[in-house]
Scaffold this active site. Structure first.
Site, short mmCIF file in Angstrom:
data_model
loop_
_atom_site.label_atom_id
_atom_site.label_comp_id
_atom_site.label_asym_id
_atom_site.label_seq_id
_atom_site.Cartn_x
_atom_site.Cartn_y
_atom_site.Cartn_z
N HIS B 60 0.77 -1.07 0.14
CA HIS B 60 -0.04 -0.04 -0.03
C HIS B 60 0.76 1.08 0.00
O HIS B 60 2.16 1.13 0.44
CB HIS B 60 -1.03 -0.06 1.21
CG HIS B 60 -0.28 0.17 2.45
ND1 HIS B 60 0.62 -0.93 2.90
CD2 HIS B 60 -0.63 0.98 3.72
CE1 HIS B 60 0.92 -0.80 4.35
NE2 HIS B 60 0.48 0.50 4.58
N HIS B 62 1.47 3.98 1.97
CA HIS B 62 1.71 4.66 3.13
C HIS B 62 3.41 4.68 2.81
O HIS B 62 4.05 3.84 2.47
CB HIS B 62 1.45 3.97 4.49
CG HIS B 62 -0.01 4.45 4.72
ND1 HIS B 62 -0.95 3.47 5.47
CD2 HIS B 62 -0.89 5.40 4.54
CE1 HIS B 62 -2.14 4.11 5.68
NE2 HIS B 62 -2.18 5.41 4.97
N ASP B 64 5.93 4.64 4.88
CA ASP B 64 6.82 3.75 5.49
C ASP B 64 6.87 2.07 4.77
O ASP B 64 7.69 1.34 5.08
CB ASP B 64 6.28 3.44 6.98
CG ASP B 64 4.91 2.94 7.24
OD1 ASP B 64 4.07 3.48 6.59
OD2 ASP B 64 4.76 2.44 8.31
N HIS B 65 6.01 2.21 3.76
CA HIS B 65 6.10 1.04 2.73
C HIS B 65 6.54 1.20 1.43
O HIS B 65 6.74 0.24 0.60
CB HIS B 65 4.68 0.19 2.80
CG HIS B 65 4.35 -0.34 4.02
ND1 HIS B 65 4.17 -1.64 4.30
CD2 HIS B 65 3.92 0.44 5.34
CE1 HIS B 65 3.80 -1.73 5.51
NE2 HIS B 65 3.65 -0.69 6.23
N HIS B 140 -7.23 -2.12 5.52
CA HIS B 140 -6.39 -0.78 6.37
C HIS B 140 -7.04 0.41 5.98
O HIS B 140 -8.19 0.49 5.23
CB HIS B 140 -5.02 -1.30 5.75
CG HIS B 140 -4.00 -0.22 6.36
ND1 HIS B 140 -3.90 -0.07 7.71
CD2 HIS B 140 -2.74 0.31 6.09
CE1 HIS B 140 -2.88 0.47 8.10
NE2 HIS B 140 -2.47 0.81 7.09
N ASP B 210 -0.16 -3.79 5.79
CA ASP B 210 -0.81 -3.58 7.13
C ASP B 210 -2.19 -3.96 7.03
O ASP B 210 -3.05 -3.84 5.89
CB ASP B 210 -0.70 -2.32 7.49
CG ASP B 210 0.67 -1.78 7.54
OD1 ASP B 210 1.72 -2.48 7.62
OD2 ASP B 210 0.74 -0.41 7.78
N HIS B 268 6.13 -5.49 12.08
CA HIS B 268 5.27 -4.24 12.08
C HIS B 268 4.90 -3.58 13.61
O HIS B 268 3.73 -3.03 13.86
CB HIS B 268 3.98 -4.20 11.27
CG HIS B 268 3.85 -2.85 10.59
ND1 HIS B 268 2.67 -2.06 11.38
CD2 HIS B 268 4.13 -2.08 9.61
CE1 HIS B 268 2.61 -0.90 10.60
NE2 HIS B 268 3.37 -0.82 9.57
#
Lengths: 301, 301
Positions: B60, B62, B64-65, B140, B210, B268
């Site tokens: 996804h 976000h 941090d990914h 998510h 996530d 995570h």
């Protein structure tokens, strides 16, 4: 004036070296200059408070100078920042950063203000009572600016003995520090220069990266206290500078000498070199006061 | 099947922890799963050859990914890559990455192929003779997929003694390995099962991050050899899962138990916790075979 080098190597992050980013502490401002990938980790390693950074200056939009910016802004959001953040950089930076945040529905809860640059002549992009920042147009493969940071002249210092001798009331001190004369009760004028001494000379710092050798910048950076000038190559690789639009250590030193700067800081070393010592050696043949930037190093000028 | 954890902490990179990224080695493929900021440095630390990565799966958008992706792609360009790179991720990823590269005039000199995902039901996104990869729709805050990696059944192994006993010519071996029977010269059929033994059971791996607790995924990941399931929180912070759409260690273990997986790998972790040991403890109350992911750790299944 304190310069924190967070990263100063060319190209991509490696296990032990980081791409360009530095923090200039000047008159209580913390200015972040460039933001390569990993800058937020480097800020933490150097124990610099994220909340103290209000102004970020991006020289150009090559990845090694701005790919750390979306992550840093996301972190500021997670840290609950509320005050404004100002980003100064080439036209396009707003669209790029905004899209990266939008994709994750990660809108900031603080005002994120972009100041997009496109002028090819120097312009003042930031100014307050203490500091001004102006662009230094550079010569690179894409639109690139260096930045010139200048402290403004501070208030004059009271000459305590002299003030006592003339029996001057405290009420006048504010104006005296601003450089005004005092009129005594009998009408005589006591000139300011009898009551004050010169404040410390205002400091100045020029950041010039990335750029080919560009002597046109010399008049603008004349006599700055410190010049950071890229030196991607040594003179032995001078043939690579034309296509890549980078400079050699010798060229950086030539600029420093022509501009009669206080100190030269070299950086943006190509990772082809096993050691950076030769950069200093090569530059010192032209200019005496040469320092080597390195990740984590702090300079005080 | 080997799983290299490059980063497995929630939110932003810190001095000692990295956001999500991992490399799955399966049947000679190296699949990169998620690419938080700093992934290229983590790849180097784990001594994984950049050139062996041909497929990148992004769960996804976000930061941090995926904020490490523009930098990784730029590095592949600098390393002179020529072969195709495939990126699988949510709709929008192509525009975001392309813009970041375009801003710096940093076009890749290799084919960069985006496979944008928007389906809310599982779909096969990659398949060759050895492996298939399908999406696992997750729950998510934004559109998110996990990924299910399945080895395909390998060729049957020749039973050397049996083949010798029936005096079978080498010319038949290729077909026998493919499961075919052999007709002897006298017309009798020698069934394949007399000539071969079963190949090793094909392995499977499910990456789920996530996501909030989502029991709907259980039938799809039934009996996988290894399940990586996010556990951002412990059960004590269960009240935070609804808004953030994350799961607890207990919930991850409940999924693992219902799906009867071989091993559960947790990751995570929220950075609010001083130690990650409690995640294992909490999960083990539900499911026996629990492992804790940690940056740099390598699992073999």
């Amino acid at each position: 004036m304190k310069l924190n080098i967070l990263g100063c190597y060319a190209a991509t992050p490696r296990t032990l070296t980081n791409p360009t980013s530095q923090v200039l502490e000047i008159k209580n401002h913390l200015f972040l200059i460039d933001c390569g990938e990993g800058t937020q980790v480097q800020l933490r390693k150097n124990r610099i408070k994220f909340s103290r950074i209000d102004h970020i200056f991006i020289s150009h939009l090559h990845g090694d100078h701005f790919f750390g910016l979306p992550g840093l802004i996301s972190t500021l959001r997670l840290l609950g920042r509320e005050k404004e953040l100002h980003v100064y950089g080439p036209k396009g930076i707003k669209e790029g950063i905004t899209l990266m945040l939008k994709l994750g529905d990660s809108w900031t809860n603080f005002p994120l203000l972009f100041h997009e640059l496109s002028s090819k002549i120097p312009e003042v992009v930031f100014e307050d009572d203490n500091v001004s920042v102006e662009t230094i147009p550079l010569d690179h493969r894409i639109y690139t600016n260096g930045f010139l940071f200048r402290e403004k002249e501070g208030e004059r210092k009271l000459n305590i003995q002299s003030v006592a001798k003339f029996k001057i009331d405290k009420a006048y001190f504010r104006n005296i520090k601003k450089g005004k004369d005092v009129t005594a009760e009998d009408g005589t004028i006591i000139p300011n220069k009898l009551l004050t001494i010169d404040p410390p000379a205002p400091k100045s710092y020029a950041f010039c990266s990335d750029t080919a050798y560009r002597p046109e910048i010399v008049p603008q950076i004349k006599e700055v206290d410190a010049l950071y000038h890229e030196s991607t190559f040594l003179q032995s690789e001078e043939h690579l500078t034309t296509k890549t639009k980078h400079a050699t250590a010798k060229e950086a030193a030539t600029i420093a000498k022509s501009a009669d700067v206080g100190a030269l800081v070299l950086g943006h070393y190509s990772t082809r070199y096993k050691t950076i010592d030769f950069f200093k050696k090569e530059a010192e043949e032209i200019f005496p006061n040469v320092h080597l930037a390195d990740d984590g190093k702090v300079f005080e000028f």
